[in-house]
Write a protein that holds these residues in place. Structure first.
Motif, short mmCIF file in Angstrom:
data_model
loop_
_atom_site.label_atom_id
_atom_site.label_comp_id
_atom_site.label_asym_id
_atom_site.label_seq_id
_atom_site.Cartn_x
_atom_site.Cartn_y
_atom_site.Cartn_z
N THR A 7 0.86 -1.18 0.00
CA THR A 7 0.00 0.00 0.00
C THR A 7 0.90 1.23 0.00
N LEU A 8 0.36 2.34 -0.47
CA LEU A 8 1.15 3.57 -0.47
C LEU A 8 1.53 3.99 0.95
N ASP A 9 0.63 3.81 1.90
CA ASP A 9 0.96 4.18 3.28
C ASP A 9 2.11 3.34 3.82
N ILE A 14 8.09 2.71 5.01
CA ILE A 14 9.35 2.05 4.66
C ILE A 14 10.35 3.08 4.16
N LEU A 15 9.91 3.99 3.32
CA LEU A 15 10.78 5.04 2.79
C LEU A 15 11.36 5.87 3.92
N LEU A 16 10.54 6.29 4.84
CA LEU A 16 11.01 7.15 5.93
C LEU A 16 11.88 6.40 6.94
N GLU A 17 11.61 5.12 7.14
CA GLU A 17 12.41 4.33 8.08
C GLU A 17 13.79 3.97 7.53
N ARG A 22 13.29 13.59 6.30
CA ARG A 22 12.62 14.05 7.51
C ARG A 22 11.41 14.88 7.12
N VAL A 23 10.39 14.18 6.62
CA VAL A 23 9.13 14.81 6.25
C VAL A 23 8.01 13.95 6.82
N GLU A 24 6.83 14.51 6.88
CA GLU A 24 5.67 13.75 7.33
C GLU A 24 5.23 12.81 6.20
N PRO A 25 4.81 11.60 6.53
CA PRO A 25 4.42 10.65 5.48
C PRO A 25 3.37 11.21 4.52
N GLN A 26 2.41 11.94 5.04
CA GLN A 26 1.34 12.47 4.19
C GLN A 26 1.84 13.52 3.21
#
Length: 86
Positions: A7-9, A14-17, A22-26
């Motif tokens: 899923t995109l969420d 995964i991308l941020l981890e 350093r951005v918000e997932p949304q």
């Protein structure tokens, strides 16, 4: 299909981890470029870390550099590729 549907969420997490973003997932658009000055600005180290994380999470193989370049364009291209895997 990959062992788990992407899923995109999930891909945003995964991308941020696995990168130094350093951005918000949304705030990461589904069709936002992952690399380059017009995108999120990921680099080759980020690509490697992201590819390994995707392989582990979804049981897919991203070894060929040309494949990695064609799949890691946006979160949408990554999602579609993962969900098409047997």
């Amino acid at each position: 299909m990959a062992k788990n549907k992407a899923t995109l969420d999930d891909l945003r997490v995964i991308l941020l981890e696995n990168t130094l973003l350093r951005v918000e997932p949304q705030n990461i658009g589904a069709d936002q470029l992952l690399f380059g000055p017009d995108g999120l600005g990921l680099d080759s180290i980020d690509a490697l870390q992201l590819a390994v994380a995707v392989e582990r999470r979804y049981g897919v193989t991203l070894k060929d550099p040309a494949l990695v370049r064609s799949v890691l364009v946006t979160l949408t291209t990554l999602q579609v590729w993962i969900n098409e895997q047997p």
